[in-house]
Design a protein around this motif. Structure first.
Motif, PDB file in Angstrom:
ATOM      1  N   ALA A 201      12.442  20.759  -6.924  1.00 48.87           N
ATOM      2  CA  ALA A 201      11.653  21.961  -7.193  1.00 48.87           C
ATOM      3  C   ALA A 201      11.717  22.141  -8.701  1.00 48.87           C
ATOM      4  O   ALA A 201      12.814  22.208  -9.275  1.00 48.87           O
ATOM      5  CB  ALA A 201      12.239  23.170  -6.478  1.00 48.87           C
ATOM      6  N   TRP A 202      10.570  22.204  -9.348  1.00 50.53           N
ATOM      7  CA  TRP A 202      10.590  22.209 -10.803  1.00 50.53           C
ATOM      8  C   TRP A 202       9.428  23.026 -11.348  1.00 50.53           C
ATOM      9  O   TRP A 202       8.511  23.388 -10.632  1.00 50.53           O
ATOM     10  CB  TRP A 202      10.542  20.773 -11.345  1.00 50.53           C
ATOM     11  CG  TRP A 202       9.238  20.055 -11.120  1.00 50.53           C
ATOM     12  CD1 TRP A 202       8.797  19.482  -9.962  1.00 50.53           C
ATOM     13  CD2 TRP A 202       8.199  19.827 -12.084  1.00 50.53           C
ATOM     14  NE1 TRP A 202       7.547  18.921 -10.147  1.00 50.53           N
ATOM     15  CE2 TRP A 202       7.170  19.103 -11.434  1.00 50.53           C
ATOM     16  CE3 TRP A 202       8.037  20.163 -13.438  1.00 50.53           C
ATOM     17  CZ2 TRP A 202       5.998  18.720 -12.098  1.00 50.53           C
ATOM     18  CZ3 TRP A 202       6.866  19.775 -14.104  1.00 50.53           C
ATOM     19  CH2 TRP A 202       5.879  19.071 -13.424  1.00 50.53           C
ATOM     20  N   HIS A 203       9.510  23.313 -12.622  1.00 47.40           N
ATOM     21  CA  HIS A 203       8.377  23.937 -13.308  1.00 47.40           C
ATOM     22  C   HIS A 203       8.507  23.672 -14.790  1.00 47.40           C
ATOM     23  O   HIS A 203       9.614  23.676 -15.348  1.00 47.40           O
ATOM     24  CB  HIS A 203       8.307  25.442 -13.063  1.00 47.40           C
ATOM     25  CG  HIS A 203       6.899  25.957 -12.981  1.00 47.40           C
ATOM     26  ND1 HIS A 203       6.065  26.043 -14.071  1.00 47.40           N
ATOM     27  CD2 HIS A 203       6.175  26.394 -11.924  1.00 47.40           C
ATOM     28  CE1 HIS A 203       4.890  26.514 -13.693  1.00 47.40           C
ATOM     29  NE2 HIS A 203       4.930  26.736 -12.378  1.00 47.40           N
TER      30      HIS A 203
ATOM     31  N   TRP B 291       7.013  27.761  -8.181  1.00 44.77           N
ATOM     32  CA  TRP B 291       7.727  26.473  -8.223  1.00 44.77           C
ATOM     33  C   TRP B 291       6.792  25.349  -7.801  1.00 44.77           C
ATOM     34  O   TRP B 291       6.065  25.466  -6.810  1.00 44.77           O
ATOM     35  CB  TRP B 291       8.936  26.486  -7.296  1.00 44.77           C
ATOM     36  CG  TRP B 291      10.056  27.345  -7.778  1.00 44.77           C
ATOM     37  CD1 TRP B 291      10.306  28.652  -7.434  1.00 44.77           C
ATOM     38  CD2 TRP B 291      11.072  26.972  -8.706  1.00 44.77           C
ATOM     39  NE1 TRP B 291      11.422  29.097  -8.092  1.00 44.77           N
ATOM     40  CE2 TRP B 291      11.928  28.095  -8.879  1.00 44.77           C
ATOM     41  CE3 TRP B 291      11.368  25.800  -9.396  1.00 44.77           C
ATOM     42  CZ2 TRP B 291      13.025  28.078  -9.723  1.00 44.77           C
ATOM     43  CZ3 TRP B 291      12.469  25.768 -10.234  1.00 44.77           C
ATOM     44  CH2 TRP B 291      13.291  26.897 -10.395  1.00 44.77           C
TER      45      TRP B 291
ATOM     46  N   GLN C 124       8.431  31.870 -12.200  1.00 48.66           N
ATOM     47  CA  GLN C 124       9.378  31.976 -11.086  1.00 48.66           C
ATOM     48  C   GLN C 124      10.056  33.336 -11.052  1.00 48.66           C
ATOM     49  O   GLN C 124      10.424  33.830  -9.982  1.00 48.66           O
ATOM     50  CB  GLN C 124      10.399  30.851 -11.132  1.00 48.66           C
ATOM     51  CG  GLN C 124      11.221  30.758 -12.384  1.00 48.66           C
ATOM     52  CD  GLN C 124      11.817  29.375 -12.574  1.00 48.66           C
ATOM     53  OE1 GLN C 124      13.018  29.211 -12.492  1.00 48.66           O
ATOM     54  NE2 GLN C 124      10.965  28.379 -12.828  1.00 48.66           N
TER      55      GLN C 124
ATOM     56  N   PHE D 116      10.302  28.403  -2.171  1.00 47.41           N
ATOM     57  CA  PHE D 116      10.434  26.944  -2.191  1.00 47.41           C
ATOM     58  C   PHE D 116       9.766  26.276  -0.998  1.00 47.41           C
ATOM     59  O   PHE D 116       9.998  25.097  -0.739  1.00 47.41           O
ATOM     60  CB  PHE D 116      11.924  26.570  -2.248  1.00 47.41           C
ATOM     61  CG  PHE D 116      12.617  27.093  -3.467  1.00 47.41           C
ATOM     62  CD1 PHE D 116      12.434  26.499  -4.695  1.00 47.41           C
ATOM     63  CD2 PHE D 116      13.438  28.218  -3.395  1.00 47.41           C
ATOM     64  CE1 PHE D 116      13.046  26.990  -5.833  1.00 47.41           C
ATOM     65  CE2 PHE D 116      14.068  28.715  -4.515  1.00 47.41           C
ATOM     66  CZ  PHE D 116      13.869  28.099  -5.747  1.00 47.41           C
TER      67      PHE D 116
END
Length: 355
Positions: free
Chosen positions: A305-307, A298, A86, A280
């Protein structure tokens, strides 16, 4: 005396029954239990829960350095592994915002030594894992012991004049794509990737202890080392031949610095709204069950929204609920388990009061 105490207790109980507000168990009460396996004299974890930009839970568990029993704290710096992507994506967006490059530039404009098979690959494709690049890990010699750097990834890909599919037609997660993006940042900015990140992202946001780490160039303060369970014992497994590749996973950071990063994703202190939004916005669908869409650095799933980030000796995750201004970060310095399900459990305790 016993009678007096008993009467006092009964009186307090009767007042509570008569109309006092019920006792509500704080949502963090069960998190220590969830983190029990990380606590004590073993590789540990750091957990941060942010609501409206404020930490409502922040705690370290276990050890950052097993050999000398250094405890994990909110200031401990973990190797983020693929959470680093990111930041790589943000660097590219900053340069696009500055007019130094276009997301639709062919990658070969910046890295002309790539083979003909890469002719159609754009920066946008690399950001969204749709370039079809061959996995550089599969091109490494079986005897590889020396650490690779981003430039070595380029050299490996120069030797493979093929792609898995025509660029832009499918999704396939690509560490090599993000290593190339780090090199593009260097070419377009005139700085090396680590310096660009530090000067344009980390220092402006107050992330003073965050580094795209390079041995012999910088020192990571409060550093956690990675470990793996081998034969019933914890063995240090902090570095592998790919650990020095920066663009796909070489950043070290802490809970405290990542809180500053999270805050910058809600306003324009780093990227203007139109550019930030692109990170996003779904850029492609994916076949992964927990990842219906991928943006730029992401994973996008419903309201989250995650990683995650996984490398030898580290497993990490950041899960953001942007509409709720709520974030959970779990950093660990061990080879397993993958902490995404754990982060969701923590989030659900705060958001829904569920165990």
């Amino acid at each position: 005396m016993r009678l007096a105490c008993l009467l006092l207790c009964l009186w307090g109980w009767s007042i509570g029954m008569a109309g006092a507000a019920p006792v509500i168990t704080p949502p963090d009460a069960g998190i220590d239990a969830l983190m029990r396996d990380y606590d004590g004299m073993q590789p540990g974890a750091a957990v941060l829960v942010l609501r409206d930009g404020e930490p409502v839970f922040r705690r370290g568990y276990g050890l950052a350095v097993v050999e000398d029993a250094t405890s994990v704290t909110p200031q401990t710096n973990f190797r983020l592994a693929s959470i680093s992507k990111q930041f790589t994506a943000a660097a590219i967006l900053l340069l696009a915002q500055d007019g130094k490059l276009s997301l639709d530039d062919k990658v070969k404009r910046w890295l002309p030594s790539l083979p003909a098979a890469a002719d159609a690959i754009t920066i946008r494709h690399l950001l969204s894992h749709t370039g079809g690049l061959v996995d550089y890990e599969d091109l490494m010699p079986a005897t590889q012991k020396a650490q690779l750097h981003d430039i070595d990834v380029l050299h490996l890909l120069e030797s493979s004049d093929r792609t898995y599919f025509p660029p832009g037609t499918r999704y396939r997660y690509s560490n090599g794509g993000y290593a190339l993006l780090a090199l593009v940042v260097g070419q377009a900015s005139g700085q090396d990737f680590a310096s660009f990140l530090r000067q344009r992202i980390f220092l402006p946001l107050g992330m003073h202890d965050t580094f795209a780490h390079q041995d012999g160039v910088d020192e990571v303060p409060n550093r956690a080392y990675g470990y793996s369970r081998v034969g019933g014992h914890w063995q240090r497994t902090d570095q592998s031949p790919t650990s020095a590749v920066l663009g796909d996973g070489g950043i070290y950071s802490s809970l405290e610095d990542l809180a500053r990063w999270d805050a910058a994703l809600y306003d324009e202190r780093l990227l203007k709204a139109d550019w930030l939004k692109q990170a996003f916005t779904p850029a492609t669908t994916t076949p992964e069950p927990d990842v219906p869409f991928y943006g730029f650095g992401w994973r996008l799933n419903g309201e989250t929204a995650w990683h995650s980030g996984e490398s030898i000796g580290f497993r990490n995750v950041i899960v953001r609920y942007p509409q709720r201004h709520f974030t959970v970060i779990v950093l660990t310095n061990r080879d397993g388990p993958e902490p995404y399900p754990l982060a969701l459990k923590i989030a659900h305790r705060f958001l829904y009061g569920t165990p």
